[in-house]
Design a protein around this motif. Structure first.
Motif, PDB file in Angstrom:
ATOM      1  N   MET A   1      -6.391 -13.685 -23.049  1.00  0.00           N
ATOM      2  CA  MET A   1      -6.869 -14.809 -23.840  1.00  0.00           C
ATOM      3  C   MET A   1      -7.555 -15.831 -22.921  1.00  0.00           C
ATOM      4  SD  MET A   1      -5.959 -13.960 -26.902  1.00  0.00           S
ATOM      5  CE  MET A   1      -6.102 -15.391 -27.921  1.00  0.00           C
ATOM      6  N   ILE A   2      -8.599 -16.429 -23.436  1.00  0.00           N
ATOM      7  CA  ILE A   2      -9.355 -17.435 -22.693  1.00  0.00           C
ATOM      8  C   ILE A   2      -9.216 -18.774 -23.411  1.00  0.00           C
ATOM      9  CG2 ILE A   2     -11.625 -18.128 -21.840  1.00  0.00           C
ATOM     10  CD1 ILE A   2     -10.599 -15.560 -20.564  1.00  0.00           C
ATOM     11  N   ASN A   3      -8.614 -19.734 -22.730  1.00  0.00           N
ATOM     12  CA  ASN A   3      -8.483 -21.069 -23.302  1.00  0.00           C
ATOM     13  C   ASN A   3      -9.771 -21.830 -23.008  1.00  0.00           C
ATOM     14  OD1 ASN A   3      -7.968 -23.804 -23.795  1.00  0.00           O
ATOM     15  ND2 ASN A   3      -5.787 -23.537 -23.424  1.00  0.00           N
ATOM     16  N   ILE A   4     -10.573 -22.020 -24.038  1.00  0.00           N
ATOM     17  CA  ILE A   4     -11.873 -22.669 -23.842  1.00  0.00           C
ATOM     18  C   ILE A   4     -11.749 -24.164 -23.559  1.00  0.00           C
ATOM     19  CG2 ILE A   4     -13.170 -20.941 -25.124  1.00  0.00           C
ATOM     20  CD1 ILE A   4     -13.211 -22.894 -27.519  1.00  0.00           C
ATOM     21  N   GLY A  15     -14.476 -13.785 -18.755  1.00  0.00           N
ATOM     22  CA  GLY A  15     -13.672 -13.394 -19.899  1.00  0.00           C
ATOM     23  C   GLY A  15     -14.378 -13.334 -21.233  1.00  0.00           C
ATOM     24  N   LEU A  16     -15.546 -13.943 -21.331  1.00  0.00           N
ATOM     25  CA  LEU A  16     -16.265 -13.974 -22.602  1.00  0.00           C
ATOM     26  C   LEU A  16     -17.511 -13.100 -22.522  1.00  0.00           C
ATOM     27  CD1 LEU A  16     -16.038 -17.797 -23.408  1.00  0.00           C
ATOM     28  CD2 LEU A  16     -14.583 -15.954 -24.283  1.00  0.00           C
ATOM     29  N   GLN A  17     -17.624 -12.162 -23.428  1.00  0.00           N
ATOM     30  CA  GLN A  17     -18.784 -11.271 -23.462  1.00  0.00           C
ATOM     31  C   GLN A  17     -20.042 -12.058 -23.805  1.00  0.00           C
ATOM     32  OE1 GLN A  17     -18.330  -7.844 -25.979  1.00  0.00           O
ATOM     33  NE2 GLN A  17     -16.179  -7.619 -25.444  1.00  0.00           N
ATOM     34  N   GLY A  18     -21.100 -11.808 -23.068  1.00  0.00           N
ATOM     35  CA  GLY A  18     -22.369 -12.460 -23.338  1.00  0.00           C
ATOM     36  C   GLY A  18     -22.470 -13.872 -22.802  1.00  0.00           C
ATOM     37  N   VAL A  19     -21.463 -14.288 -22.034  1.00  0.00           N
ATOM     38  CA  VAL A  19     -21.459 -15.624 -21.447  1.00  0.00           C
ATOM     39  C   VAL A  19     -21.475 -15.476 -19.933  1.00  0.00           C
ATOM     40  CG1 VAL A  19     -20.161 -17.777 -21.171  1.00  0.00           C
ATOM     41  CG2 VAL A  19     -20.216 -16.629 -23.393  1.00  0.00           C
ATOM     42  N   GLY A  20     -22.565 -15.914 -19.338  1.00  0.00           N
ATOM     43  CA  GLY A  20     -22.667 -15.902 -17.886  1.00  0.00           C
ATOM     44  C   GLY A  20     -22.272 -17.256 -17.327  1.00  0.00           C
ATOM     45  N   VAL A  21     -22.481 -17.423 -16.053  1.00  0.00           N
ATOM     46  CA  VAL A  21     -22.090 -18.670 -15.398  1.00  0.00           C
ATOM     47  C   VAL A  21     -22.836 -19.869 -15.988  1.00  0.00           C
ATOM     48  CG1 VAL A  21     -22.042 -19.918 -13.205  1.00  0.00           C
ATOM     49  CG2 VAL A  21     -21.394 -17.510 -13.281  1.00  0.00           C
ATOM     50  N   PRO A  40     -12.582 -22.823 -32.499  1.00  0.00           N
ATOM     51  CA  PRO A  40     -13.519 -21.944 -31.796  1.00  0.00           C
ATOM     52  C   PRO A  40     -14.941 -22.044 -32.351  1.00  0.00           C
ATOM     53  CG  PRO A  40     -11.492 -20.765 -32.253  1.00  0.00           C
ATOM     54  CD  PRO A  40     -11.411 -22.081 -32.985  1.00  0.00           C
ATOM     55  N   ASP A  41     -15.068 -22.369 -33.628  1.00  0.00           N
ATOM     56  CA  ASP A  41     -16.387 -22.472 -34.252  1.00  0.00           C
ATOM     57  C   ASP A  41     -17.269 -23.526 -33.586  1.00  0.00           C
ATOM     58  OD1 ASP A  41     -15.949 -20.460 -36.211  1.00  0.00           O
ATOM     59  OD2 ASP A  41     -14.772 -21.889 -37.374  1.00  0.00           O
ATOM     60  N   GLU A  42     -16.662 -24.503 -32.941  1.00  0.00           N
ATOM     61  CA  GLU A  42     -17.430 -25.541 -32.252  1.00  0.00           C
ATOM     62  C   GLU A  42     -18.247 -24.979 -31.092  1.00  0.00           C
ATOM     63  OE1 GLU A  42     -15.580 -29.409 -31.368  1.00  0.00           O
ATOM     64  OE2 GLU A  42     -13.889 -28.631 -32.524  1.00  0.00           O
ATOM     65  N   ARG A  58     -14.274 -13.998 -30.514  1.00  0.00           N
ATOM     66  CA  ARG A  58     -13.263 -14.725 -31.293  1.00  0.00           C
ATOM     67  C   ARG A  58     -11.835 -14.247 -31.004  1.00  0.00           C
ATOM     68  NH1 ARG A  58     -13.837 -18.179 -35.456  1.00  0.00           N
ATOM     69  NH2 ARG A  58     -16.010 -17.630 -35.821  1.00  0.00           N
ATOM     70  N   ALA A  59     -11.650 -12.957 -30.825  1.00  0.00           N
ATOM     71  CA  ALA A  59     -10.305 -12.400 -30.631  1.00  0.00           C
ATOM     72  C   ALA A  59      -9.666 -12.822 -29.304  1.00  0.00           C
ATOM     73  CB  ALA A  59     -10.347 -10.882 -30.723  1.00  0.00           C
ATOM     74  N   VAL A  60     -10.477 -13.234 -28.331  1.00  0.00           N
ATOM     75  CA  VAL A  60      -9.910 -13.593 -27.021  1.00  0.00           C
ATOM     76  C   VAL A  60      -9.898 -15.102 -26.776  1.00  0.00           C
ATOM     77  CG1 VAL A  60     -10.534 -11.391 -25.980  1.00  0.00           C
ATOM     78  CG2 VAL A  60     -12.093 -13.339 -25.768  1.00  0.00           C
ATOM     79  N   ILE A  61     -10.421 -15.873 -27.719  1.00  0.00           N
ATOM     80  CA  ILE A  61     -10.491 -17.327 -27.552  1.00  0.00           C
ATOM     81  C   ILE A  61      -9.207 -17.974 -28.055  1.00  0.00           C
ATOM     82  CG2 ILE A  61     -11.637 -19.428 -28.356  1.00  0.00           C
ATOM     83  CD1 ILE A  61     -14.228 -17.776 -28.488  1.00  0.00           C
ATOM     84  N   THR A  62      -8.688 -18.872 -27.244  1.00  0.00           N
ATOM     85  CA  THR A  62      -7.546 -19.682 -27.658  1.00  0.00           C
ATOM     86  C   THR A  62      -7.850 -21.138 -27.322  1.00  0.00           C
ATOM     87  OG1 THR A  62      -5.153 -19.970 -27.512  1.00  0.00           O
ATOM     88  CG2 THR A  62      -6.288 -19.385 -25.481  1.00  0.00           C
TER      89      THR A  62
END
Length: 64
Positions: A1-4, A15-21, A40-42, A58-62
């Protein structure tokens, strides 16, 4: 899980697909400017993060 709300740029990018540095740094800039995410919608308010990227992750975001 990734705490945003607490993850650093490297963790977000790894940890997030499609998100680079660069996108991860945008997430952090948004968080610093507007405070923690309440949903997470924000993430779609962050420059470069669209609905497809959110849906993929969405499944890995906390928030906690």
């Amino acid at each position: 899980m990734i705490n945003i709300n607490t993850a650093d740029a490297a963790t977000l990018a790894a940890g997030l697909q499609g998100v680079g540095v660069a996108r991860a740094e945008e997430i952090i800039r948004y968080r610093e400017a507007y405070g923690v995410f309440s949903s997470p919608d924000e993430l779609t308010d962050v420059k470069g993060i669209g609905q497809a990227t959110l849906d993929r992750n969405r499944a890995v975001i906390t928030l906690e």
